[in-house]
Scaffold this motif. Sequence first.
Motif, mmCIF file in Angstrom:
data_model
loop_
_atom_site.group_PDB
_atom_site.id
_atom_site.type_symbol
_atom_site.label_atom_id
_atom_site.label_comp_id
_atom_site.label_asym_id
_atom_site.label_seq_id
_atom_site.Cartn_x
_atom_site.Cartn_y
_atom_site.Cartn_z
ATOM 1 N N ALA A 49 30.351 31.836 45.649
ATOM 2 C CA ALA A 49 31.740 31.950 45.148
ATOM 3 C C ALA A 49 31.870 33.387 44.928
ATOM 4 O O ALA A 49 30.950 34.102 44.847
ATOM 5 C CB ALA A 49 32.073 31.001 43.837
ATOM 6 N N VAL A 50 33.487 33.581 45.184
ATOM 7 C CA VAL A 50 33.786 35.084 45.030
ATOM 8 C C VAL A 50 35.041 35.096 44.267
ATOM 9 O O VAL A 50 36.081 34.159 44.640
ATOM 10 C CB VAL A 50 33.809 35.835 46.357
ATOM 11 C CG1 VAL A 50 34.737 35.090 47.270
ATOM 12 C CG2 VAL A 50 34.046 37.357 46.196
ATOM 13 N N ILE A 51 35.506 35.985 43.598
ATOM 14 C CA ILE A 51 36.658 36.140 43.021
ATOM 15 C C ILE A 51 37.147 37.591 43.190
ATOM 16 O O ILE A 51 36.337 38.574 43.117
ATOM 17 C CB ILE A 51 36.663 35.832 41.402
ATOM 18 C CG1 ILE A 51 38.127 35.662 40.902
ATOM 19 C CG2 ILE A 51 35.665 37.043 40.777
ATOM 20 C CD1 ILE A 51 38.118 35.253 39.593
ATOM 21 N N THR A 52 38.336 37.646 43.318
ATOM 22 C CA THR A 52 39.138 39.041 43.558
ATOM 23 C C THR A 52 39.077 39.914 42.233
ATOM 24 O O THR A 52 38.822 39.414 41.165
ATOM 25 C CB THR A 52 40.253 39.019 44.097
ATOM 26 O OG1 THR A 52 41.218 38.163 43.170
ATOM 27 C CG2 THR A 52 40.628 38.425 45.661
ATOM 28 N N ARG A 53 39.385 41.162 42.180
ATOM 29 C CA ARG A 53 39.324 42.148 41.357
ATOM 30 C C ARG A 53 40.294 41.807 40.021
ATOM 31 O O ARG A 53 39.804 41.581 39.029
ATOM 32 C CB ARG A 53 39.627 43.380 41.603
ATOM 33 C CG ARG A 53 38.705 44.077 42.628
ATOM 34 C CD ARG A 53 39.124 45.345 43.030
ATOM 35 N NE ARG A 53 40.068 44.932 44.190
ATOM 36 C CZ ARG A 53 40.924 46.071 44.705
ATOM 37 N NH1 ARG A 53 41.061 47.317 44.486
ATOM 38 N NH2 ARG A 53 41.475 45.805 45.944
ATOM 39 N N ASN A 54 41.381 41.229 40.430
ATOM 40 C CA ASN A 54 42.701 40.681 39.349
ATOM 41 C C ASN A 54 42.288 39.112 39.085
ATOM 42 O O ASN A 54 42.951 38.627 38.218
ATOM 43 C CB ASN A 54 43.919 41.150 39.614
ATOM 44 C CG ASN A 54 44.400 40.212 41.022
ATOM 45 O OD1 ASN A 54 43.775 39.338 41.651
ATOM 46 N ND2 ASN A 54 45.596 40.545 41.494
#
Length: 125
Positions: A49-54
């Motif tokens: 999984a990945v999540i953006t900076r904000n």
Amino acid sequence: QVQPVESGGGLVQAGGSLRVSCAASGRTFSSYAVGWFRQVPGKEREFVAVITRNGGSTYYADSVKGRFTISRDNAKNTVYLKMNSLIPEVTAVYFCAARRFGATWSLIKSEYDYWGQGTQVTVSS
């Protein structure tokens, strides 16, 4: 630069839940897209999984969609991976990784610059 440190792994029974955390030391974590990867002995490390900076966008591997949730609390410099309905097949060492400062998210492990030491997640049947 930033140094991710994972925690929260352990042994859990099938069907249970677990949340692993990734805390950052160094620079503010909010400037980094963060991903979770996992690896079992003898296999390649794979994207989870990945999540953006904000925290506004997330993306998951098909194998974990609907069961895993990635989130972040930038005030605490921490990214989380909540894992539900666990099955033995997800047993692995889970790694947190950050892309270079200001970069967008990626599914490709070679595009991540900073890695934690990993935390073991074991699901018993």
